[in-house]
Scaffold this motif. Structure first.
Motif, PDB file in Angstrom:
ATOM      1  N   ARG A  43      51.481  29.276  45.991  1.00 31.75           N
ATOM      2  CA  ARG A  43      50.956  30.487  46.071  1.00 31.75           C
ATOM      3  C   ARG A  43      49.371  30.378  46.321  1.00 31.75           C
ATOM      4  O   ARG A  43      48.588  29.374  45.941  1.00 31.75           O
ATOM      5  CB  ARG A  43      50.973  31.274  44.682  1.00 31.75           C
ATOM      6  CG  ARG A  43      49.824  31.024  43.473  1.00 31.75           C
ATOM      7  CD  ARG A  43      50.147  31.897  42.557  1.00 31.75           C
ATOM      8  NE  ARG A  43      49.072  31.849  41.686  1.00 31.75           N
ATOM      9  CZ  ARG A  43      49.088  31.040  40.561  1.00 31.75           C
ATOM     10  NH1 ARG A  43      49.978  30.266  40.257  1.00 31.75           N
ATOM     11  NH2 ARG A  43      47.892  30.975  39.738  1.00 31.75           N
ATOM     12  N   ILE A  44      48.539  31.359  46.912  1.00 34.36           N
ATOM     13  CA  ILE A  44      47.186  31.248  47.283  1.00 34.36           C
ATOM     14  C   ILE A  44      46.485  32.581  46.501  1.00 34.36           C
ATOM     15  O   ILE A  44      47.111  33.642  46.739  1.00 34.36           O
ATOM     16  CB  ILE A  44      46.815  31.407  48.593  1.00 34.36           C
ATOM     17  CG1 ILE A  44      47.456  30.168  49.349  1.00 34.36           C
ATOM     18  CG2 ILE A  44      45.420  31.492  49.093  1.00 34.36           C
ATOM     19  CD1 ILE A  44      47.377  30.229  51.243  1.00 34.36           C
ATOM     20  N   ASP A  45      45.728  32.324  45.679  1.00 34.04           N
ATOM     21  CA  ASP A  45      44.846  33.324  44.897  1.00 34.04           C
ATOM     22  C   ASP A  45      43.445  33.676  45.509  1.00 34.04           C
ATOM     23  O   ASP A  45      42.888  32.532  45.982  1.00 34.04           O
ATOM     24  CB  ASP A  45      44.553  33.096  43.328  1.00 34.04           C
ATOM     25  CG  ASP A  45      46.085  32.927  42.566  1.00 34.04           C
ATOM     26  OD1 ASP A  45      47.135  33.452  43.048  1.00 34.04           O
ATOM     27  OD2 ASP A  45      45.806  32.260  41.521  1.00 34.04           O
ATOM     28  N   ALA A  88      39.084  31.106  47.154  1.00 34.10           N
ATOM     29  CA  ALA A  88      40.493  31.177  47.527  1.00 34.10           C
ATOM     30  C   ALA A  88      41.096  29.786  46.879  1.00 34.10           C
ATOM     31  O   ALA A  88      40.466  28.944  46.996  1.00 34.10           O
ATOM     32  CB  ALA A  88      40.815  31.087  49.115  1.00 34.10           C
ATOM     33  N   SER A  89      42.191  29.903  46.035  1.00 39.48           N
ATOM     34  CA  SER A  89      42.584  28.698  45.261  1.00 39.48           C
ATOM     35  C   SER A  89      44.189  28.675  45.831  1.00 39.48           C
ATOM     36  O   SER A  89      44.944  29.525  45.709  1.00 39.48           O
ATOM     37  CB  SER A  89      42.868  28.915  43.862  1.00 39.48           C
ATOM     38  OG  SER A  89      41.462  28.989  43.530  1.00 39.48           O
ATOM     39  N   VAL A  95      49.815  23.312  39.940  1.00 37.39           N
ATOM     40  CA  VAL A  95      48.788  22.722  39.858  1.00 37.39           C
ATOM     41  C   VAL A  95      47.940  23.331  40.958  1.00 37.39           C
ATOM     42  O   VAL A  95      48.171  23.259  42.306  1.00 37.39           O
ATOM     43  CB  VAL A  95      48.880  20.952  40.351  1.00 37.39           C
ATOM     44  CG1 VAL A  95      47.520  20.401  40.504  1.00 37.39           C
ATOM     45  CG2 VAL A  95      49.697  20.419  39.217  1.00 37.39           C
ATOM     46  N   ARG A  96      46.577  23.537  40.682  1.00 35.83           N
ATOM     47  CA  ARG A  96      45.526  23.986  41.539  1.00 35.83           C
ATOM     48  C   ARG A  96      45.081  22.824  42.373  1.00 35.83           C
ATOM     49  O   ARG A  96      44.721  21.740  41.969  1.00 35.83           O
ATOM     50  CB  ARG A  96      44.435  24.617  40.754  1.00 35.83           C
ATOM     51  CG  ARG A  96      43.358  25.175  41.659  1.00 35.83           C
ATOM     52  CD  ARG A  96      42.132  25.858  41.217  1.00 35.83           C
ATOM     53  NE  ARG A  96      41.461  24.752  40.719  1.00 35.83           N
ATOM     54  CZ  ARG A  96      40.455  25.085  39.712  1.00 35.83           C
ATOM     55  NH1 ARG A  96      40.344  26.254  39.404  1.00 35.83           N
ATOM     56  NH2 ARG A  96      39.741  24.111  39.254  1.00 35.83           N
ATOM     57  N   ARG A  97      45.296  22.898  43.945  1.00 34.62           N
ATOM     58  CA  ARG A  97      44.903  21.915  44.606  1.00 34.62           C
ATOM     59  C   ARG A  97      43.551  21.915  45.498  1.00 34.62           C
ATOM     60  O   ARG A  97      42.756  20.866  45.290  1.00 34.62           O
ATOM     61  CB  ARG A  97      46.011  21.745  45.835  1.00 34.62           C
ATOM     62  CG  ARG A  97      47.304  21.623  45.436  1.00 34.62           C
ATOM     63  CD  ARG A  97      47.865  20.443  44.453  1.00 34.62           C
ATOM     64  NE  ARG A  97      47.650  19.462  45.805  1.00 34.62           N
ATOM     65  CZ  ARG A  97      48.739  18.812  46.339  1.00 34.62           C
ATOM     66  NH1 ARG A  97      49.790  19.420  46.210  1.00 34.62           N
ATOM     67  NH2 ARG A  97      48.461  17.656  47.006  1.00 34.62           N
TER      68      ARG A  97
END
Length: 106
Positions: A43-45, A88-89, A95-97
């Motif tokens: 997912r992208i936050d 943008a995450s 895991v946050r990349r």
């Protein structure tokens, strides 16, 4: 950035001041990077923080259970209530990349 060799997580913002007219974040892979199995359960936050680095808004992306080599997310452009930064995450398998940020200024 914790992406496979040959891949890059990009974050694009267009606009001026507190007005964002276009926003996009996604992964692009080339050469050796295009051979990997992709990003699974991703997912992208999008997050927003003021000039004091206090987060005031998060737009959590829709979870994708499949694996994709080129995950991407567009977001409806918001009018920001404060100057600061927009980030943008990319999250994959919990895991946050990577988290690139762009500053929003006068």
């Amino acid at each position: 950035m914790q992406a496979p060799t040959g891949c890059m997580f990009t974050h694009i913002i267009r606009g001026g001041g507190r007005t964002i007219t276009y926003r996009n974040a996604g992964v692009g892979c080339g050469f050796v990077g295009a051979l990997h199995s992709g990003f699974c359960n991703w997912r992208i936050d999008f997050t927003y923080a003021d000039i004091g680095n206090r987060r005031y808004r998060t737009s959590r992306g829709r979870p994708h259970n499949e694996c994709e080599i080129d995950p991407m997310r567009n977001n409806a452009p918001p009018k920001l209530p404060r100057y600061g930064k927009a980030c943008a995450s990319l999250h994959a398998n919990g895991v946050r990349r990577d988290t690139p940020c762009r500053h929003t200024t006068k």
